[in-house]
Design a protein around this motif. Structure first.
Motif, PDB file in Angstrom:
ATOM      1  N   THR A   5      28.349  39.159  40.272  1.00 36.45           N
ATOM      2  CA  THR A   5      29.760  39.478  40.445  1.00 36.45           C
ATOM      3  C   THR A   5      30.371  38.473  41.404  1.00 36.45           C
ATOM      4  OG1 THR A   5      29.305  41.027  42.266  1.00 36.45           O
ATOM      5  CG2 THR A   5      29.384  41.951  40.038  1.00 36.45           C
ATOM      6  N   GLU A   6      31.639  38.213  41.234  1.00 37.50           N
ATOM      7  CA  GLU A   6      32.363  37.274  42.093  1.00 37.50           C
ATOM      8  C   GLU A   6      33.662  37.921  42.538  1.00 37.50           C
ATOM      9  OE1 GLU A   6      32.745  33.294  40.435  1.00 37.50           O
ATOM     10  OE2 GLU A   6      31.011  33.674  39.161  1.00 37.50           O
ATOM     11  N   GLY A  12      28.885  38.453  54.203  1.00 40.14           N
ATOM     12  CA  GLY A  12      28.483  39.842  54.026  1.00 40.14           C
ATOM     13  C   GLY A  12      28.359  40.158  52.554  1.00 40.14           C
ATOM     14  N   VAL A  13      28.066  41.399  52.267  1.00 33.79           N
ATOM     15  CA  VAL A  13      27.942  41.831  50.871  1.00 33.79           C
ATOM     16  C   VAL A  13      29.269  42.447  50.455  1.00 33.79           C
ATOM     17  CG1 VAL A  13      26.663  43.264  49.253  1.00 33.79           C
ATOM     18  CG2 VAL A  13      25.492  42.285  51.234  1.00 33.79           C
ATOM     19  N   LEU A  18      28.039  45.745  46.048  1.00 35.83           N
ATOM     20  CA  LEU A  18      27.449  47.026  46.442  1.00 35.83           C
ATOM     21  C   LEU A  18      27.638  48.085  45.354  1.00 35.83           C
ATOM     22  CD1 LEU A  18      28.573  47.174  50.183  1.00 35.83           C
ATOM     23  CD2 LEU A  18      26.259  46.740  49.300  1.00 35.83           C
ATOM     24  N   GLU A  19      28.818  48.098  44.750  1.00 37.87           N
ATOM     25  CA  GLU A  19      29.096  49.066  43.682  1.00 37.87           C
ATOM     26  C   GLU A  19      28.210  48.798  42.474  1.00 37.87           C
ATOM     27  OE1 GLU A  19      30.861  52.169  41.443  1.00 37.87           O
ATOM     28  OE2 GLU A  19      30.552  51.789  43.568  1.00 37.87           O
TER      29      GLU A  19
END
Length: 95
Positions: A5-6, A12-13, A18-19
């Protein structure tokens, strides 16, 4: 499937990553996180359902792009599986 994903966030993440990981974990898929993407393996129907949820969830929290590669691995025919256990390629044929 393998996906990323971008936009990338080097500090950080990002929420979209995270989703996506949350969705994959909830689906019970085997996960391997690599430097350029995440690989998730499982039964075809489970993977496809999770992929839909990854798209909707990650895009919903800020992803601007999701790259995906899906590879299928056909199951061996039942007679080939039985042959592997008995030492036969096909029933009645010695190897």
């Amino acid at each position: 499937m393998e996906f990323s994903t971008e936009p990338f966030d080097l500090d950080g993440v990002p929420p979209h990553a995270l989703e996506a990981r949350r969705v994959i974990d909830e689906a019970g898929l085997d996960v391997e996180v690599g430097p350029f993407g995440t690989t998730a393996e499982g039964e075809a129907e489970t993977v496809l359902t999770a992929l839909d949820r990854v798209f909707r969830g990650a895009l919903g929290v800020g992803a601007s792009r999701i790259s995906v590669q899906v590879t299928t691995v056909p199951e061996p025919p039942a007679d080939r599986e039985a042959g592997a256990e008995t030492g036969l390629d096909t029933p009645g044929t010695a190897t």
